[in-house]
Design a protein around this motif. Structure first.
Motif, PDB file in Angstrom:
ATOM      1  N   SER A 184      78.062  -0.661  49.717  1.00 37.69           N
ATOM      2  CA  SER A 184      78.660  -2.182  51.163  1.00 37.69           C
ATOM      3  C   SER A 184      78.668  -3.808  50.704  1.00 37.69           C
ATOM      4  N   ILE A 185      79.948  -4.255  51.487  1.00 34.80           N
ATOM      5  CA  ILE A 185      79.803  -5.235  51.259  1.00 34.80           C
ATOM      6  C   ILE A 185      79.119  -6.669  51.876  1.00 34.80           C
ATOM      7  N   LEU A 186      78.600  -7.547  51.660  1.00 37.07           N
ATOM      8  CA  LEU A 186      78.491  -8.374  51.523  1.00 37.07           C
ATOM      9  C   LEU A 186      79.034  -9.628  52.115  1.00 37.07           C
ATOM     10  N   GLU A 187      77.924 -10.830  52.616  1.00 36.32           N
ATOM     11  CA  GLU A 187      78.538 -12.128  52.495  1.00 36.32           C
ATOM     12  C   GLU A 187      77.441 -12.996  52.480  1.00 36.32           C
ATOM     13  N   SER A 188      77.482 -13.645  51.256  1.00 36.69           N
ATOM     14  CA  SER A 188      76.224 -14.521  50.945  1.00 36.69           C
ATOM     15  C   SER A 188      75.741 -15.674  52.161  1.00 36.69           C
ATOM     16  N   CYS A 189      75.139 -15.591  52.895  1.00 36.73           N
ATOM     17  CA  CYS A 189      74.446 -16.739  53.671  1.00 36.73           C
ATOM     18  C   CYS A 189      74.590 -18.480  53.609  1.00 36.73           C
ATOM     19  N   LYS A 190      74.126 -18.521  51.980  1.00 37.65           N
ATOM     20  CA  LYS A 190      73.814 -19.871  51.710  1.00 37.65           C
ATOM     21  C   LYS A 190      74.403 -19.773  49.375  1.00 37.65           C
ATOM     22  N   SER A 191      74.343 -21.248  49.874  1.00 38.58           N
ATOM     23  CA  SER A 191      74.490 -21.399  48.105  1.00 38.58           C
ATOM     24  C   SER A 191      72.925 -21.385  47.240  1.00 38.58           C
ATOM     25  N   LEU A 192      73.545 -21.336  46.156  1.00 40.82           N
ATOM     26  CA  LEU A 192      72.651 -20.404  45.528  1.00 40.82           C
ATOM     27  C   LEU A 192      71.608 -19.983  46.213  1.00 40.82           C
ATOM     28  N   ASN A 193      71.943 -18.016  46.232  1.00 44.90           N
ATOM     29  CA  ASN A 193      71.229 -17.156  46.640  1.00 44.90           C
ATOM     30  C   ASN A 193      70.868 -16.342  45.436  1.00 44.90           C
ATOM     31  N   THR A 194      69.785 -16.136  45.052  1.00 46.67           N
ATOM     32  CA  THR A 194      69.790 -15.586  44.482  1.00 46.67           C
ATOM     33  C   THR A 194      68.892 -14.021  44.329  1.00 46.67           C
ATOM     34  N   SER A 195      68.506 -13.986  46.169  1.00 41.01           N
ATOM     35  CA  SER A 195      67.692 -12.684  46.221  1.00 41.01           C
ATOM     36  C   SER A 195      68.576 -11.031  46.745  1.00 41.01           C
ATOM     37  N   GLU A 196      67.428 -10.476  46.432  1.00 44.22           N
ATOM     38  CA  GLU A 196      67.994  -8.800  46.593  1.00 44.22           C
ATOM     39  C   GLU A 196      68.825  -8.799  48.442  1.00 44.22           C
ATOM     40  N   PRO A 197      70.524  -8.317  48.157  1.00 42.56           N
ATOM     41  CA  PRO A 197      70.398  -8.419  49.707  1.00 42.56           C
ATOM     42  C   PRO A 197      68.720  -7.154  50.659  1.00 42.56           C
ATOM     43  N   SER A 198      68.951  -6.760  51.550  1.00 41.92           N
ATOM     44  CA  SER A 198      68.219  -6.105  52.256  1.00 41.92           C
ATOM     45  C   SER A 198      68.221  -5.040  53.730  1.00 41.92           C
ATOM     46  N   ILE A 199      68.440  -4.545  54.279  1.00 39.95           N
ATOM     47  CA  ILE A 199      68.845  -5.248  55.702  1.00 39.95           C
ATOM     48  C   ILE A 199      67.806  -6.359  56.305  1.00 39.95           C
ATOM     49  N   THR A 200      66.432  -7.155  55.871  1.00 38.87           N
ATOM     50  CA  THR A 200      65.681  -7.472  56.465  1.00 38.87           C
ATOM     51  C   THR A 200      65.739  -8.875  56.053  1.00 38.87           C
ATOM     52  N   ASN A 201      66.917  -9.707  54.958  1.00 41.51           N
ATOM     53  CA  ASN A 201      67.295 -10.205  54.164  1.00 41.51           C
ATOM     54  C   ASN A 201      67.918 -10.701  54.887  1.00 41.51           C
ATOM     55  N   GLU A 202      67.616 -12.341  55.494  1.00 42.50           N
ATOM     56  CA  GLU A 202      68.711 -13.474  55.789  1.00 42.50           C
ATOM     57  C   GLU A 202      69.229 -13.826  55.319  1.00 42.50           C
ATOM     58  N   ASP A 203      69.279 -13.908  54.109  1.00 40.50           N
ATOM     59  CA  ASP A 203      70.674 -14.518  53.678  1.00 40.50           C
ATOM     60  C   ASP A 203      71.179 -13.713  53.120  1.00 40.50           C
ATOM     61  N   TRP A 204      71.496 -13.159  53.482  1.00 39.96           N
ATOM     62  CA  TRP A 204      72.791 -11.724  53.495  1.00 39.96           C
ATOM     63  C   TRP A 204      73.051 -11.048  54.862  1.00 39.96           C
ATOM     64  N   SER A 205      74.351 -11.116  55.087  1.00 38.55           N
ATOM     65  CA  SER A 205      75.285 -10.839  56.117  1.00 38.55           C
ATOM     66  C   SER A 205      76.284  -9.864  55.905  1.00 38.55           C
ATOM     67  N   ILE A 206      76.516  -8.872  57.302  1.00 39.77           N
ATOM     68  CA  ILE A 206      77.902  -7.764  56.498  1.00 39.77           C
ATOM     69  C   ILE A 206      78.966  -8.637  57.168  1.00 39.77           C
ATOM     70  N   PRO A 207      80.490  -9.308  56.422  1.00 37.31           N
ATOM     71  CA  PRO A 207      81.649  -9.763  57.165  1.00 37.31           C
ATOM     72  C   PRO A 207      82.061  -9.075  57.949  1.00 37.31           C
ATOM     73  N   SER A 208      82.429  -9.658  59.236  1.00 35.33           N
ATOM     74  CA  SER A 208      83.402  -9.037  60.276  1.00 35.33           C
ATOM     75  C   SER A 208      85.156  -8.439  59.264  1.00 35.33           C
ATOM     76  N   LYS A 209      84.890  -7.215  59.787  1.00 37.91           N
ATOM     77  CA  LYS A 209      84.630  -5.876  59.711  1.00 37.91           C
ATOM     78  C   LYS A 209      86.783  -6.131  59.155  1.00 37.91           C
ATOM     79  N   PHE A 210      87.209  -6.138  60.903  1.00 41.55           N
ATOM     80  CA  PHE A 210      88.583  -6.336  60.941  1.00 41.55           C
ATOM     81  C   PHE A 210      88.933  -7.716  61.607  1.00 41.55           C
ATOM     82  N   SER A 211      90.528  -7.830  61.067  1.00 43.23           N
ATOM     83  CA  SER A 211      90.886  -8.921  61.182  1.00 43.23           C
ATOM     84  C   SER A 211      91.108  -9.444  62.990  1.00 43.23           C
ATOM     85  N   LYS A 212      91.747  -8.610  63.467  1.00 40.06           N
ATOM     86  CA  LYS A 212      91.613  -8.322  65.028  1.00 40.06           C
ATOM     87  C   LYS A 212      89.984  -8.809  65.800  1.00 40.06           C
ATOM     88  N   LYS A 213      90.685  -9.895  66.649  1.00 35.90           N
ATOM     89  CA  LYS A 213      88.730 -10.375  66.856  1.00 35.90           C
ATOM     90  C   LYS A 213      88.866  -8.791  67.898  1.00 35.90           C
TER      91      LYS A 213
END
Length: 134
Positions: free
Chosen positions: A79-108
């Protein structure tokens, strides 16, 4: 054939839970997504959505111990994930708010339809199919 749905989304947006194995989900997505989407919105609209999926060419495989900046894209468990903060060294997970799923499409409009309806129903369908059958 590309897919809209990722295994990470199925785990996050269904009852699967964060410890659910992704391998079964990964295998089921290409089997069920296309037929489901065509039955819901029709093939032309589904194909338009596939063409509008954002490209994340700068995404790199997540590496433990690497420091990521805000808005960096990584690939984690397919999966593609986006870092939500700088200096992010945390491992991505479902509950980790340091990572998010970016918008999937160009069109709103596609994002609204996906985020509010299609993703959730499709995630539940894939999860249901992944459950052991008696």
């Amino acid at each position: 054939m590309p897919n809209l749905l990722t295994p990470f989304e199925v785990v996050k947006y269904s009852a699967a839970g964060k410890s659910y194995p992704l391998d079964n989900i990964r295998l089921l997505i290409p089997v069920f997504e296309r037929d489901f989407m065509i039955s819901c919105i029709g093939e032309p609209y589904y194909n338009s959505m596939l063409k509008d999926v954002r490209k994340f060419d700068t995404a790199k495989l997540w590496v433990k111990g690497t420091s990521y900046n805000a808005a960096d894209y990584i690939i984690y468990n397919g999966s593609i994930l986006e870092s939500c903060k700088s200096l992010n060294t945390s491992e991505p997970s479902i509950t980790n708010e340091d990572w998010s799923i970016p918008s999937k499409f160009s069109k709103k409009a596609f994002n609204a339809l996906w985020d509010n309806y299609l993703r959730n129903v499709l995630c539940f369908k894939i999860y249901k199919e992944a459950l052991p059958q008696d």
